[in-house]
Design a protein around this motif. Structure first.
Motif, PDB file in Angstrom:
ATOM      1  N   MET A   1       0.839  -1.205   0.000  1.00  0.00           N
ATOM      2  CA  MET A   1       0.000   0.000   0.000  1.00  0.00           C
ATOM      3  C   MET A   1       0.870   1.250   0.000  1.00  0.00           C
ATOM      4  N   LEU A   2       1.919   1.263   0.807  1.00  0.00           N
ATOM      5  CA  LEU A   2       2.779   2.445   0.893  1.00  0.00           C
ATOM      6  C   LEU A   2       3.474   2.721  -0.429  1.00  0.00           C
ATOM      7  N   ALA A   3       3.748   1.664  -1.200  1.00  0.00           N
ATOM      8  CA  ALA A   3       4.439   1.848  -2.472  1.00  0.00           C
ATOM      9  C   ALA A   3       3.576   2.565  -3.496  1.00  0.00           C
ATOM     10  N   SER A   4       2.222   2.514  -3.302  1.00  0.00           N
ATOM     11  CA  SER A   4       1.335   3.111  -4.300  1.00  0.00           C
ATOM     12  C   SER A   4       0.436   4.198  -3.745  1.00  0.00           C
ATOM     13  N   TYR A   5       0.447   4.377  -2.408  1.00  0.00           N
ATOM     14  CA  TYR A   5      -0.483   5.295  -1.754  1.00  0.00           C
ATOM     15  C   TYR A   5       0.112   6.694  -1.688  1.00  0.00           C
ATOM     16  N   ASP A   6      -0.775   7.680  -1.706  1.00  0.00           N
ATOM     17  CA  ASP A   6      -0.350   9.070  -1.535  1.00  0.00           C
ATOM     18  C   ASP A   6      -0.214   9.346  -0.052  1.00  0.00           C
TER      19      ASP A   6
END
Length: 591
Positions: free
Chosen positions: A582-587
């Motif tokens: 999630m952190l790799a794609s989340y703002d």
């Protein structure tokens, strides 16, 4: 015939004078020896005594008179049993009489007499008979010693073995003996008898916040109140820590016993003043009847304990009776406690992480670490099923230390992967907040993980903070200086003082899910949420709403000006690997 050789006077005079001189020397030597012996006897710690054939004291030497504080005339001519305050046990008297009748020596006859000042002197004597040349009894002679210090030390050791040193109440062993005797009396009389198990509510918090000296004083006060609150025929014992046992003899029916137990709790709950502070301490009681709930002391006490834990679960400061359903529950709890202890050692605990997002944009603003237990054969166990038990059984501190270490290590792993990580929040229990080692645990874990300031956040309920607001303020400021962010959790369910709220270095208020559940609407919940948001913003604090599960709740919170939301609608708790994806794609909003 020569006259000189036949005159008697001329031949015996020199011999007579020599004999007289020798006799005088012998008598002088004997007198010196006797004086030396009496002097040594007078200095002896032992007493040398003689009795005539009737048992009357006829000779005393040594420190007896000094120890007893008596004049010789008050002792000579009297038998020992005629002395003031004479007392001896029946077994000792019996053995002494047998020896005297049989005219045999005796050893270690213990008795006590009383000094004029009222103090008892404990004496241990040994003696042997004295006979004339025809075998007739002339009396007894022997030695004795003041053993008062020895007797009192033995009594104190015996008391400490049976009674609690802090409160003076019977300890567990002594209480169980009293209980066994009471059960025998109940069988003979047919009168009802019950056992109570009493635990002070949140005692550990008081002990941790005020210190062990205050905790000891609190226990002494509670013990005194308990003694005064029960009848003379009843017994109060201390089992250890803040656990007390109660023995109610001839207690009547359940209605009568409940009434008495509630009155006892009312007495316990009166204000107490310690260290210039006034507060109230309540108690939880469980009751078990003999023989319905157990036919032996251990079973009765165990069942009363199980009933007490039901009282704890129902909110504390109350009374419950044992019933059969509690046996299976107690067995389950024991199994959970045992397996949880092993699970902590075997690495079965793990953390899941739930997002906190901006109420308007949906950007990720933070994460909250939530504890899970991967119990073999049961899957993931939620904290609501084992955290309360961990708090009651003293496991919450090692679990809390593990959570801090694990969370910091996970933050370091995410950062090492080049991920942009928002602040991570951890929940801190009342027991953990009262632990003197909390700051050290935090500092060490953050240093080892190399975390920058603002990366870690602690969530504490307002009830925990307001239990000792001055101590909480000092501790929170120390945490803020370490770079730890502070959030006040479950706001609105406690009793925060606005004056203290302004002084706490908090950045965030979290609205309890019980208020969010009533949104949307125009009832009390909406009014409370609106007031909390307005209050927080006036103090420069961000607001997080927990338990957001529907889009209607989200829209209502947006309309009320809420800053952040957390709940199943915006993100369920997830393991660390899913968080990384999630952190790799989340703002992510920077901390």
């Amino acid at each position: 015939m020569s006259t000189e050789s036949t005159h008697p006077a001329l031949t015996t005079a020199p011999i007579s004078r020599a004999l007289q001189a020798q006799s005088q020397l012998t008598q002088t030597a004997l007198a010196c020896s006797e004086r030396r012996l009496r002097s040594l006897l007078a200095l002896s710690v032992d007493w040398i005594w003689e009795q005539d054939a009737e048992g009357r004291i006829c000779e005393l030497s040594g420190r007896l008179l000094e120890d007893l504080g008596l004049q010789p005339e008050l002792l000579l001519g009297r038998r020992i049993d005629q002395l003031d305050g004479f007392e001896a046990s029946e077994p000792a008297l019996h053995q002494f009489r047998i020896a005297a009748v049989a005219r045999r020596p005796f050893r270690d006859f213990d008795f006590q007499v009383k000094r004029p000042d009222g103090r008892a002197v404990h004496v241990r004597g040994s003696g042997e008979p004295v006979f004339d040349t025809q075998g007739g009894l002339l009396g007894y002679r022997g030695v004795a010693r003041d053993v008062t210090a020895e007797v009192l030390a033995a009594r104190e050791a015996n008391r400490l073995a049976r009674y609690d040193a802090l409160t003076g109440l019977p300890n567990r062993g002594q209480f169980l003996q009293e209980l066994t005797r009471a059960m025998s009396r109940s069988k003979r009389s047919g009168h009802a008898m019950a056992v109570g198990f009493l635990d002070l509510d949140r005692f550990k918090t008081v002990n941790d916040t005020l210190g062990h000296a205050a905790g000891d004083e609190l226990l002494r006060v509670m013990a005194t109140r308990l003694r005064k609150a029960v009848r003379e025929v009843d017994t109060v014992g201390r089992l250890g820590g803040d656990e007390f046992a109660l023995l109610f003899e001839a207690c009547g029916d359940r209605h009568n016993l409940r009434r008495r137990a509630l009155a006892l709790l009312e007495t316990l709950g009166q204000p107490i003043h310690l260290h210039e502070r006034s507060f109230m301490v309540t108690g939880s009681i469980g009751l078990a009847f003999f023989p319905e709930d157990g036919e032996d002391s251990d079973t009765l006490l165990m069942h009363a304990d199980a009933a007490m834990y039901r009282t704890k679960e129902q909110g504390r400061n109350g009374v419950n009776f044992y019933d059969a359903s509690l046996a299976a529950r107690a067995e389950r709890q024991f199994e959970i406690e045992s397996t949880l202890r092993m699970g902590l050692a075997r690495g079965e605990l793990l953390l899941h992480y739930q997002p906190k997002v901006c109420a308007r944009s949906g950007r990720l603003l933070g994460l909250e670490a939530l504890l899970r237990w991967n119990r073999p054969g049961h899957g993931l166990v939620p904290p609501s099923e084992f955290i309360p038990l961990a708090e009651e059984r003293g496991l919450i501190l090692p679990i809390g230390r593990w959570v801090i270490r694990q969370a910091c290590e996970q933050l370091a792993r995410w950062r090492a992967q080049g991920l942009s990580v928002p602040p991570l929040a951890l929940n801190v229990s009342a027991h953990q907040f009262g632990d003197p080692g909390l700051l050290d645990d935090l500092g060490q874990a953050m240093r080892l993980a190399g975390l920058p300031a603002g990366q870690l956040e602690l969530e504490l309920t307002e009830s925990v903070l307001m239990a000792e607001p001055e101590r909480a303020r000092r501790l929170l400021r120390r945490m803020a200086e370490m770079g730890v962010r502070i959030a006040i959790d479950d706001f609105g369910t406690g009793y925060s003082s606005l004056s203290y709220l302004k002084r706490f270095p908090a950045r965030t208020l979290k609205i309890d899910r019980s208020f969010v559940r009533g949104l949307p609407g125009k009832g009390d919940d909406a009014a409370i949420v609106q007031a909390v948001i307005a209050l927080a913003h006036s103090l420069g604090l961000a607001v997080v709403a927990e338990g957001v599960e529907t889009d209607a709740q989200l829209q209502a919170l947006r309309g009320l000006g809420c800053d952040q939301v957390q709940g199943y609608l915006t993100g369920r708790p997830m393991p660390a690997a899913e968080v990384a994806a999630m952190l790799a794609s989340y703002d992510v909003q920077p901390a």
